[in-house]
Design a protein around this motif. Structure first.
Motif, PDB file in Angstrom:
ATOM      1  N   GLY A  93      -8.598  -5.999 -28.190  1.00 34.98           N
ATOM      2  CA  GLY A  93      -7.661  -6.414 -29.222  1.00 34.98           C
ATOM      3  C   GLY A  93      -8.308  -7.408 -30.154  1.00 34.98           C
ATOM      4  O   GLY A  93      -9.532  -7.387 -30.344  1.00 34.98           O
ATOM      5  N   THR A  94      -7.508  -8.306 -30.707  1.00 34.53           N
ATOM      6  CA  THR A  94      -8.019  -9.237 -31.721  1.00 34.53           C
ATOM      7  C   THR A  94      -7.303 -10.582 -31.630  1.00 34.53           C
ATOM      8  O   THR A  94      -6.173 -10.679 -31.154  1.00 34.53           O
ATOM      9  CB  THR A  94      -7.796  -8.678 -33.144  1.00 34.53           C
ATOM     10  OG1 THR A  94      -6.429  -8.293 -33.286  1.00 34.53           O
ATOM     11  CG2 THR A  94      -8.693  -7.491 -33.425  1.00 34.53           C
ATOM     12  N   VAL A  95      -8.003 -11.618 -32.110  1.00 27.70           N
ATOM     13  CA  VAL A  95      -7.373 -12.907 -32.400  1.00 27.70           C
ATOM     14  C   VAL A  95      -7.160 -12.944 -33.910  1.00 27.70           C
ATOM     15  O   VAL A  95      -8.106 -12.731 -34.687  1.00 27.70           O
ATOM     16  CB  VAL A  95      -8.245 -14.087 -31.939  1.00 27.70           C
ATOM     17  CG1 VAL A  95      -7.603 -15.408 -32.360  1.00 27.70           C
ATOM     18  CG2 VAL A  95      -8.432 -14.043 -30.435  1.00 27.70           C
ATOM     19  N   ASN A  96      -5.928 -13.193 -34.345  1.00 29.31           N
ATOM     20  CA  ASN A  96      -5.549 -13.032 -35.747  1.00 29.31           C
ATOM     21  C   ASN A  96      -4.962 -14.310 -36.330  1.00 29.31           C
ATOM     22  O   ASN A  96      -4.292 -15.067 -35.614  1.00 29.31           O
ATOM     23  CB  ASN A  96      -4.482 -11.937 -35.875  1.00 29.31           C
ATOM     24  CG  ASN A  96      -4.862 -10.662 -35.156  1.00 29.31           C
ATOM     25  OD1 ASN A  96      -5.439  -9.777 -35.748  1.00 29.31           O
ATOM     26  ND2 ASN A  96      -4.544 -10.563 -33.860  1.00 29.31           N
ATOM     27  N   VAL A  97      -5.208 -14.523 -37.612  1.00 32.48           N
ATOM     28  CA  VAL A  97      -4.489 -15.538 -38.379  1.00 32.48           C
ATOM     29  C   VAL A  97      -3.865 -14.843 -39.586  1.00 32.48           C
ATOM     30  O   VAL A  97      -4.454 -13.923 -40.160  1.00 32.48           O
ATOM     31  CB  VAL A  97      -5.413 -16.691 -38.837  1.00 32.48           C
ATOM     32  CG1 VAL A  97      -5.770 -17.577 -37.675  1.00 32.48           C
ATOM     33  CG2 VAL A  97      -6.679 -16.174 -39.505  1.00 32.48           C
ATOM     34  N   LEU A  98      -2.650 -15.260 -39.945  1.00 33.01           N
ATOM     35  CA  LEU A  98      -1.906 -14.588 -41.003  1.00 33.01           C
ATOM     36  C   LEU A  98      -1.198 -15.602 -41.879  1.00 33.01           C
ATOM     37  O   LEU A  98      -0.827 -16.686 -41.416  1.00 33.01           O
ATOM     38  CB  LEU A  98      -0.866 -13.613 -40.404  1.00 33.01           C
ATOM     39  CG  LEU A  98      -1.387 -12.634 -39.342  1.00 33.01           C
ATOM     40  CD1 LEU A  98      -0.973 -13.131 -37.953  1.00 33.01           C
ATOM     41  CD2 LEU A  98      -0.873 -11.238 -39.566  1.00 33.01           C
TER      42      LEU A  98
END
Length: 440
Positions: free
Chosen positions: A135-140
């Motif tokens: 998966g991923t580590v995300n910032v939005l």
């Protein structure tokens, strides 16, 4: 790094996707309850980028499930539509979408067109040692924005920390399962879990000898003492040692969270007091049903000096003082007196101290299981008693120093009523410019 729009990449072959999904199942993370270690990653990611939202996402066969979120208003999963969290896992590098609404590959995504109206997205893949992307580590953000190389490097580090935590969880599950298959006694299970909560080995630090030990007071109950030593990006090294409240499963959970939080905090800001302040914030967020989650700890940073010595900066929160064993036979308390419990008080104070280790000198850190042990006459050993015992030896090497303390604990026998964690750091002896002693 992929700047601008997400480049179109080939979907993985069915065989590759089955292998990736098997890895997701192997780590047993889907649909598990929230855990403070992953929540810490999202809060740090949002803070580093200055964004209102962040997430740790695991990509399943037909959905993107969020192990942890920050600022997403209760969203726990989304469909695996192209764009945003479902697409970066196809890349071998971090991805950035400066303006999602203006990018045809992401403009139709429900999180872009609908609530919360995402306009900016950056992600770093969570990748196993075998190359499988979980998966991923995300910032939005809800507004377009640009990022710096330092911010993206920090996001990659946070994704690596998530992978490390998943490996620790998997190792703990496997270790406990293997131990249970052989013997189901409480002693075996406790030892297996305790090993999973501590580093399997300390890393090699150039110019420094290191040693650590853990002495359980009970063979069938997991304690809450912890320690770690790890490199920083700039050639310095960070270390910490501490003791959480309680015993058993609750203490084990808090130990894992504390150790992981301090490592993650060091990525954001390795200043010793700042690291303890970050831990204090996280522990206060872990209060459940009014039960406090607190600990004592000392966090330090080692700075190598060209002459072969090391500058040591320490911050303490309610923890016993470290001992500096000098080459001339003296022992100094590196005191952080006044530092307060972590996770307990509204605005705790943390106290910092600095010392220098010359060749032939050592630093000893310990938890209070050592100084609160009872001597044969029933009195506590205390800091003064520990200093007196250590003053009788000229040993300054890390391994030998821990051997001395091991013998002391053995001699105290049943007077030792609590677990004890030990960490020793020593600088090997060699000739040094005499002026170095004056500049300590």
């Amino acid at each position: 790094m992929t700047n601008g729009a997400l480049h179109r990449v080939a979907e993985p072959s069915p065989a590759d996707e089955q292998r990736r999904l098997a890895a997701v199942r192997r780590y047993r993370v889907l649909d598990t309850p929230p855990e403070g270690a992953f929540d810490t990653v999202t809060s740090l990611a949002a803070r580093i980028f200055g964004t209102p939202m962040a997430a740790v996402a695991i990509v399943d066969a037909d959905r993107v499930w969020f192990k942890a979120t920050h600022g997403l208003g209760g969203i726990t999963q989304i469909g695996r539509e192209p764009g945003l969290c479902a697409s970066p896992f196809l890349h071998d590098a971090p991805c950035v979408v400066p303006d999602a609404l203006g990018d045809p590959r992401t403009a139709a995504h429900p999180l872009v067109r609908g609530e919360p109206g995402i306009r900016f997205h950056a992600a770093a893949p969570i990748t196993t040692a075998r190359g499988e992307c979980l998966g991923t580590v995300n910032v939005l953000d809800t507004r377009p924005r640009q990022v710096t190389d330092d911010q993206m490097a920090a996001l990659v580090d946070l994704a690596s920390l998530v992978m490390d935590e998943l490996e620790v969880r998997l190792s703990a599950v496997r270790t406990i399962a293997a131990e249970r298959a052989q013997r189901t006694t409480a002693e075996r299970l406790a030892r297996a879990l305790q090993r999973a909560l501590l580093p399997p080995a300390l890393p090699a630090v150039p110019g420094l000898d290191t040693a650590a030990a853990y002495h359980p007071a009970s063979v069938d109950e997991v304690g809450g003492d912890f320690y770690d030593l790890f490199p920083l990006d700039d050639g310095r090294w960070a270390f910490f040692l501490g003791d959480v409240c309680g015993k058993g499963a609750d203490a084990a959970s808090l130990t894992s969270l504390t150790r992981y939080t301090l490592r993650a905090a060091a990525i954001y800001d390795p200043d010793p007091c700042a690291a303890l302040a970050n831990l204090d914030t996280v522990l206060k967020g872990e209060h459940q049903d009014g039960a406090p989650r607190y600990c004592t700890a000392v966090f330090g940073v080692l700075q190598p000096v060209p002459d072969g010595s090391f500058t040591v900066s320490l911050a303490g929160g309610g923890h016993p003082p470290a001992l500096a064993l000098r080459a001339d036979g003296t022992i100094e308390l590196v005191s952080t007196t006044g530092g307060q419990l972590i996770g307990m008080l509204p605005r705790p104070r943390f106290v910092q101290a600095t010392t220098r280790l010359l060749p032939g000198e050592a630093l000893l850190l310990y938890t209070d299981g050592l100084t609160e042990a009872r001597t044969p006459d029933g009195t506590m050993l205390g800091e003064d008693g520990l200093v007196r015992r250590l003053s009788a030896t000229t040993v300054r090497e890390a391994d030998g120093l821990l051997g001395t303390v091991d013998k002391l604990l053995t001699d105290l026998g049943t007077g030792v009523g609590d677990d004890t964690a030990l960490l020793a750091l020593s600088v090997p002896s060699h000739r040094i410019d005499p002026s170095a002693q004056e500049n300590r």
